[in-house]
Design a protein around this motif. Structure first.
Motif, PDB file in Angstrom:
ATOM      1  N   THR A  33      12.019  -1.154  -3.332  1.00  0.00           N
ATOM      2  CA  THR A  33      13.022  -0.085  -3.291  1.00  0.00           C
ATOM      3  C   THR A  33      12.374   1.292  -3.463  1.00  0.00           C
ATOM      4  O   THR A  33      12.999   2.216  -3.982  1.00  0.00           O
ATOM      5  CB  THR A  33      14.054  -0.299  -4.429  1.00  0.00           C
ATOM      6  N   ILE A  36      10.403   6.399  -0.853  1.00  0.00           N
ATOM      7  CA  ILE A  36      10.010   6.846   0.484  1.00  0.00           C
ATOM      8  C   ILE A  36      10.666   6.020   1.606  1.00  0.00           C
ATOM      9  O   ILE A  36      10.718   6.451   2.756  1.00  0.00           O
ATOM     10  CB  ILE A  36       8.464   6.863   0.624  1.00  0.00           C
ATOM     11  N   LEU A  99       4.541  -0.174  -1.018  1.00  0.00           N
ATOM     12  CA  LEU A  99       4.152  -0.539  -2.386  1.00  0.00           C
ATOM     13  C   LEU A  99       3.009   0.359  -2.847  1.00  0.00           C
ATOM     14  O   LEU A  99       2.345   1.012  -2.024  1.00  0.00           O
ATOM     15  CB  LEU A  99       3.674  -1.997  -2.420  1.00  0.00           C
TER      16      LEU A  99
HETATM   17  N1  LIG Z   1       4.632   9.148   3.545  1.00  0.00           N
HETATM   18  C1  LIG Z   1       5.013   9.762   2.464  1.00  0.00           C
HETATM   19  O1  LIG Z   1       5.470  10.901   2.501  1.00  0.00           O
HETATM   20  C2  LIG Z   1       4.904   9.046   1.157  1.00  0.00           C
HETATM   21  C3  LIG Z   1       4.182   7.899   1.076  1.00  0.00           C
HETATM   22  N2  LIG Z   1       4.061   7.227  -0.096  1.00  0.00           N
HETATM   23  C4  LIG Z   1       3.264   5.993  -0.126  1.00  0.00           C
HETATM   24  O2  LIG Z   1       4.144   4.930  -0.476  1.00  0.00           O
HETATM   25  C5  LIG Z   1       3.501   4.004  -1.330  1.00  0.00           C
HETATM   26  C6  LIG Z   1       4.294   3.877  -2.620  1.00  0.00           C
HETATM   27  O3  LIG Z   1       4.151   5.064  -3.369  1.00  0.00           O
HETATM   28  P1  LIG Z   1       5.087   5.384  -4.605  1.00  0.00           P
HETATM   29  O4  LIG Z   1       6.472   5.489  -4.093  1.00  0.00           O
HETATM   30  O5  LIG Z   1       4.504   6.490  -5.364  1.00  0.00           O
HETATM   31  O6  LIG Z   1       4.912   4.071  -5.448  1.00  0.00           O
HETATM   32  P2  LIG Z   1       5.713   3.569  -6.659  1.00  0.00           P
HETATM   33  O7  LIG Z   1       4.783   3.478  -7.798  1.00  0.00           O
HETATM   34  O8  LIG Z   1       6.958   4.340  -6.842  1.00  0.00           O
HETATM   35  O9  LIG Z   1       6.091   2.078  -6.201  1.00  0.00           O
HETATM   36  C7  LIG Z   1       6.914   1.801  -5.107  1.00  0.00           C
HETATM   37  C8  LIG Z   1       7.640   0.480  -5.354  1.00  0.00           C
HETATM   38  O10 LIG Z   1       6.710  -0.578  -5.460  1.00  0.00           O
HETATM   39  C9  LIG Z   1       7.299  -1.639  -6.235  1.00  0.00           C
HETATM   40  N3  LIG Z   1       6.258  -2.152  -7.132  1.00  0.00           N
HETATM   41  C10 LIG Z   1       5.703  -3.375  -7.066  1.00  0.00           C
HETATM   42  N4  LIG Z   1       4.771  -3.559  -8.004  1.00  0.00           N
HETATM   43  C11 LIG Z   1       4.701  -2.411  -8.695  1.00  0.00           C
HETATM   44  C12 LIG Z   1       3.926  -1.993  -9.805  1.00  0.00           C
HETATM   45  N5  LIG Z   1       3.011  -2.769 -10.356  1.00  0.00           N
HETATM   46  N6  LIG Z   1       4.148  -0.764 -10.250  1.00  0.00           N
HETATM   47  C13 LIG Z   1       5.044   0.065  -9.678  1.00  0.00           C
HETATM   48  N7  LIG Z   1       5.809  -0.309  -8.609  1.00  0.00           N
HETATM   49  C14 LIG Z   1       5.642  -1.529  -8.131  1.00  0.00           C
HETATM   50  C15 LIG Z   1       8.535  -1.061  -6.906  1.00  0.00           C
HETATM   51  O11 LIG Z   1       9.685  -1.537  -6.220  1.00  0.00           O
HETATM   52  P3  LIG Z   1      10.628  -2.766  -6.673  1.00  0.00           P
HETATM   53  O12 LIG Z   1      10.828  -2.595  -8.154  1.00  0.00           O
HETATM   54  O13 LIG Z   1      11.840  -2.556  -5.872  1.00  0.00           O
HETATM   55  O14 LIG Z   1       9.947  -4.042  -6.350  1.00  0.00           O
HETATM   56  C16 LIG Z   1       8.405   0.437  -6.660  1.00  0.00           C
HETATM   57  O15 LIG Z   1       9.634   1.083  -6.515  1.00  0.00           O
HETATM   58  C17 LIG Z   1       2.075   4.528  -1.519  1.00  0.00           C
HETATM   59  O16 LIG Z   1       1.237   3.882  -0.609  1.00  0.00           O
HETATM   60  C18 LIG Z   1       2.173   6.010  -1.186  1.00  0.00           C
HETATM   61  O17 LIG Z   1       0.965   6.528  -0.689  1.00  0.00           O
HETATM   62  C19 LIG Z   1       4.724   7.656  -1.213  1.00  0.00           C
HETATM   63  C20 LIG Z   1       5.453   8.810  -1.198  1.00  0.00           C
HETATM   64  C21 LIG Z   1       5.581   9.626  -0.013  1.00  0.00           C
END
Ligand SMILES: NC(=O)C1=CN([C@@H]2O[C@H](COP(=O)(O)OP(=O)(O)OC[C@H]3O[C@@H](n4cnc5c(N)ncnc54)[C@H](OP(=O)(O)O)[C@@H]3O)[C@@H](O)[C@H]2O)C=CC1
Ligand SMILES: O=C1OC[C@@H](O)[C@H](O)[C@H]1O
Length: 406
Positions: A33, A36, A99
């Protein structure tokens, strides 16, 4: 100003695209979830024909249900098996993986093993070896794998590239790029090093992409690199990083990225997403290569001549399906390319296996030059690397030595 407001409104309230008669839509599942998801997949999918978001998998049932309800996603997988059940779901054709970076390898491999095409967030992996294996598996399975390096797909950066390659201003001598984000947008915690974060991983990857894309080449060396790691209580996560690099044909380059830029006068947030190119007979500047659909400018100046400013929100050639709309974001153009790669194998723009592997290798070299540890291998990679000798021979074709990479 009116154009800006209209484009912003349309991006946030995209019209529903009618399906193309006779075309089976590409059905996406989302892994997690992450915030992004909305900008990168859900909004563009709504307004692009032949793409549907049909399922989501996440760890928390409550979070997944709330997210699915809000975005009209009909099928959910949650709990400890939520991710695995999503990648195995026969009702989807492709998986979007937003992720944390260290988990990209494991879930891309599992999605490919589940027979799904994959759109995975940038940077594709913490190491070039992982990026290489992900692509090798996609090739073996005949599936599409794309690293979501969305900036490359927008007409504005493509226009800058064509200005450079036209040769009108002579060869590039120097290229500089900045990506500054104000304090408060990104937060780091201690576990984030293990999850593959840091300013170079999170946003410096775009700077490097801009340099590689616009010079049509890969760096020859990282000549200097330094960083600040100012996040309170966290030592090894770079917040500000600067680096100078040499490219072929005598091109010098520099990049600066900062996820923690102080406010001007204490209250004005600083954003700068720009590239400045000095050619033999003129300069080309582009502002806002990150979100050009909101606003951008491309300013061309011939030595001793006048400034000319251009904008490119749509392509001016091609068919209606790929030309785009003024309000299409980088993510719309990227998703269009992904769809076209799967459905017709003819995307307008692509970010290749070589791009992903080489980019991952140079991100590591920048960290090494800064004297900071490279981000760790995926644990899943370390557990499943029995076939590494075979891959290590093949990866050498990219000029990358894997010795010492774990
Ligand atoms: N293109 C763009 O503009 C952007 C790209 N990104 C990319 O997206 C990816 C995710 O970044 P970001 O949103 O900061 O990541 P987050 O730390 O917010 O994690 C994203 C999701 O991953 C799941 N998850 C699974 N395992 C873990 C863990 N150990 N710790 C934290 N979350 C976990 C969670 O979803 P759940 O609980 O639902 O399973 C969480 O909401 C990265 O690769 C980043 O580079 C990020 C922001 C902007
Ligand atoms: O891709 C990204 O762009 C915006 C940033 O805030 C985010 O950290 C990064 O992952």
């Amino acid at each position: 100003m009116a154009g800006f407001i209209k484009r912003m409104y349309m991006t946030m309230n995209p019209p529903k695209a009618p399906p193309t008669p006779g075309v089976k839509p590409l059905r996406f599942g989302i892994l997690s979830t992450a915030d992004i998801c909305v900008q990168a997949l859900i909004q563009p999918a709504h307004s692009l024909p032949d793409i549907e978001v049909v399922a989501i998998g996440g760890r928390s049932k409550e979070k997944v249900e709330t997210f699915a309800k809000k975005h009209g996603i009909r099928k959910i997988h949650s709990g400890p098996e939520g991710y695995q059940n999503l990648v195995d779901d026969p009702d989807i054709d492709a998986v979007y993986i937003p992720l944390p970076n260290t988990l990209h390898y494991e879930w891309t491999i599992k999605a490919l093993l589940g027979g799904k095409h994959v759109l995975v967030e940038k940077p594709i992996a913490n190491t070039p070896e992982e990026a290489f294996r992900m692509h090798e598996l996609a090739e073996e399975k005949g599936l599409v794998l794309l690293e979501a390096m969305h900036i490359r797909f927008h007409p504005a950066i493509q226009r800058v590239k064509s200005l450079v390659t036209s040769g009108e201003h002579g060869p590039i001598k120097k290229i500089s790029t900045k990506l500054l984000l104000p304090k408060g947008l990104n937060k780091y915690s201690e576990s984030d090093f293990d999850l593959g974060k840091g300013s170079i991983m999170d946003i410096g990857c775009y700077n490097l992409e801009i340099l590689r894309f616009l010079t049509s080449s890969d760096p020859l060396s990282v000549d200097s690199a330094s960083c600040e790691a100012t996040w309170p209580g966290v030592e090894n996560l770079d917040t500000l990083a600067t680096s100078t690099l040499s490219f072929p044909n005598g091109i010098t380059a520099d990049m600066t990225c900062n996820i923690d830029t102080p406010f001007t006068l204490g209250f004005i947030p600083n954003f700068d997403f720009s590239v400045h190119i000095e050619c033999e007979r003129g300069t080309i500047n582009m502002s806002n290569f990150m979100a050009p659909s909101l606003f951008h400018s491309i300013t061309v100046k011939e030595t001793g001549g006048h400034n000319r400013t251009e904008k490119a929100f749509r392509f001016t050639d091609g068919d209606e399906l790929t030309r785009g709309e003024e309000w299409w974001t980088t993510f719309h153009y990227q998703l269009t390319a992904f769809r076209d790669r799967v459905l017709t194998n003819e995307p307008r723009t692509w970010y290749s296996k070589e791009d992903s592997v080489v980019e991952a290798a140079w991100l590591q070299k920048i960290y090494s030059k800064m004297g900071m540890d490279v981000r760790p291998h995926s644990e899943y990679f370390l557990k499943t690397r029995a076939d590494s000798a075979e891959y290590e021979t093949r990866i050498e074709a990219f000029g990358i030595t894997t010795a010492g990479m774990g």
